[in-house]
Design an enzyme around this catalytic site. Structure first.
Site, PDB file in Angstrom:
ATOM      1  N   TYR A  33      25.632  14.672  12.311  1.00 58.00           N
ATOM      2  CA  TYR A  33      24.391  14.710  13.092  1.00 58.00           C
ATOM      3  C   TYR A  33      24.362  13.584  14.107  1.00 58.00           C
ATOM      4  O   TYR A  33      25.205  12.676  14.092  1.00 58.00           O
ATOM      5  CB  TYR A  33      23.178  14.599  12.169  1.00 58.00           C
ATOM      6  CG  TYR A  33      22.888  13.202  11.645  1.00 58.00           C
ATOM      7  CD1 TYR A  33      21.879  12.416  12.202  1.00 58.00           C
ATOM      8  CD2 TYR A  33      23.626  12.666  10.595  1.00 58.00           C
ATOM      9  CE1 TYR A  33      21.609  11.144  11.734  1.00 58.00           C
ATOM     10  CE2 TYR A  33      23.372  11.395  10.116  1.00 58.00           C
ATOM     11  CZ  TYR A  33      22.369  10.638  10.682  1.00 58.00           C
ATOM     12  OH  TYR A  33      22.119   9.364  10.210  1.00 58.00           O
ATOM     13  N   LYS A 144      29.166   9.984  11.433  1.00 59.48           N
ATOM     14  CA  LYS A 144      27.724  10.154  11.197  1.00 59.48           C
ATOM     15  C   LYS A 144      27.485  11.444  10.404  1.00 59.48           C
ATOM     16  O   LYS A 144      26.995  12.453  10.914  1.00 59.48           O
ATOM     17  CB  LYS A 144      26.977  10.165  12.528  1.00 59.48           C
ATOM     18  CG  LYS A 144      25.496   9.779  12.433  1.00 59.48           C
ATOM     19  CD  LYS A 144      24.925   9.559  13.816  1.00 59.48           C
ATOM     20  CE  LYS A 144      23.443   9.262  13.794  1.00 59.48           C
ATOM     21  NZ  LYS A 144      23.095   7.971  13.207  1.00 59.48           N
ATOM     22  N   GLU A 176      26.038  -3.271   7.728  1.00 65.05           N
ATOM     23  CA  GLU A 176      24.958  -2.751   8.558  1.00 65.05           C
ATOM     24  C   GLU A 176      23.739  -2.546   7.667  1.00 65.05           C
ATOM     25  O   GLU A 176      23.731  -3.007   6.520  1.00 65.05           O
ATOM     26  CB  GLU A 176      25.380  -1.432   9.216  1.00 65.05           C
ATOM     27  CG  GLU A 176      25.794  -0.347   8.238  1.00 65.05           C
ATOM     28  CD  GLU A 176      26.285   0.917   8.917  1.00 65.05           C
ATOM     29  OE1 GLU A 176      26.216   0.995  10.156  1.00 65.05           O
ATOM     30  OE2 GLU A 176      26.724   1.836   8.194  1.00 65.05           O
ATOM     31  N   LEU A 200      28.599   2.465  11.279  1.00 64.16           N
ATOM     32  CA  LEU A 200      28.471   3.443  12.342  1.00 64.16           C
ATOM     33  C   LEU A 200      28.354   2.701  13.671  1.00 64.16           C
ATOM     34  O   LEU A 200      27.588   1.745  13.785  1.00 64.16           O
ATOM     35  CB  LEU A 200      27.231   4.313  12.139  1.00 64.16           C
ATOM     36  CG  LEU A 200      27.006   5.366  13.215  1.00 64.16           C
ATOM     37  CD1 LEU A 200      28.052   6.472  13.118  1.00 64.16           C
ATOM     38  CD2 LEU A 200      25.610   5.943  13.131  1.00 64.16           C
TER      39      LEU A 200
END
Length: 285
Positions: A33, A144, A176, A200
């Site tokens: 996505y 993702k 992250e 990401l």
């Protein structure tokens, strides 16, 4: 229309559309996505997000059912159908529809989904609180994918303890957040984890780094530790739906707040790009 849903060529409200039982997303979370802000009828940084979307799909051998230019036009056209001036624009592709099996048919046609709803951006001047957790996700965080269960668990725990985001770490190394990127300022230098398999590559983070370059701020894309996080002059959390938020607390301890001038300069430069791109004049509607 306040919210719109699209699945495989059909358009309706989220309550109206249905998805075939054998869509592989139901059994395997088999898809990728991307998402961004819609503002004044424009899909913000659309080309960057489309590039990442097609890269994620290619990494997992998923077939997107239309070329990049056509998908961009579709997103823009669908955005025009939703009321309001600021939106959350989300799209995904699942591997396709077939009887449940771990292996899949070669060249299976992917199924495209789009969701657009009215939304708002959080005020970057309002600080947020963070907690930290060990990063126990897999080794393909750079893709993702739809497999977000660890992030869901972390986000729910953060809500229960009254913080806004969770900083993940592997051992002592910060990676992250559960659904954002995290970077720090120290002695005038901007530090952010390199774009490897543990994070990401955030579009918003990438544009924030470009803003730093334009401002003459030194950028170091290198690993930093939990101690570095706690001792940072500023902690910056960013995502495609919230630009340049800053933290005032980590794990219940005061953090950041030591270089507001540099932080504000970065925030202003990031927002300047957003305003120029969308024609908006404010973040908070």
């Amino acid at each position: 229309m306040e919210a719109l849903a699209y699945y495989d060529g059909k358009i309706g409200t989220p309550e109206e559309l249905t998805v075939p039982f054998n869509d592989r997303v139901h059994f395997f979370g088999d898809g990728v996505y991307d998402a961004t802000v819609g503002a004044n009828g424009k899909v913000y940084l659309m080309q960057d997000h489309l590039d990442r979307f097609y890269t994620s799909a290619k990494a997992l051998d998923i077939n997107i059912p239309m070329p990049k230019e056509e998908l961009g036009k579709l997103l823009t056209d669908l955005l025009a159908k939703v009321d309001g001036t600021t939106h959350f624009v989300y799209w995904q592709v699942t591997r396709g529809v077939e009887t449940r099996n771990h292996v899949y048919a070669e060249n299976l046609p992917g199924k495209l989904w789009v969701s657009i709803r009215q939304n708002h951006l959080n005020d970057p001047d309002v600080p947020i609180k963070l907690n930290t957790e060990e990063d126990t996700r897999f080794y393909h965080c750079n893709i993702k994918t739809l497999n977000l269960l660890p992030s869901v668990v972390a986000a729910q725990h953060a809500k229960r303890i009254g913080v806004q985001e969770t900083v993940l770490h592997r051992g002592d190394i910060v990676t992250e957040c559960a659904h954002s990127n995290v970077s720090i300022l120290k002695d005038g230098v901007f530090y952010s984890h390199p774009n490897d398999e543990f994070i990401l590559r955030g579009i918003a983070k990438t544009h924030m780094i470009q803003a730093c370059y334009r401002l003459g701020i030194t950028v170091m894309e290198k690993c930093f530790t939990l101690d570095d996080l706690m001792n940072a002059d500023e902690i910056i959390v960013t995502s495609s739906s919230n630009f340049c938020l800053h933290a005032c607390e980590v794990d219940g301890k005061p953090a950041g707040g030591k270089d507001p001038a540099t932080l504000k300069a970065i925030q202003d430069e990031v927002l300047r790009e957003y305003y120029a791109y969308t024609g908006k004049t404010t973040v908070v509607d």
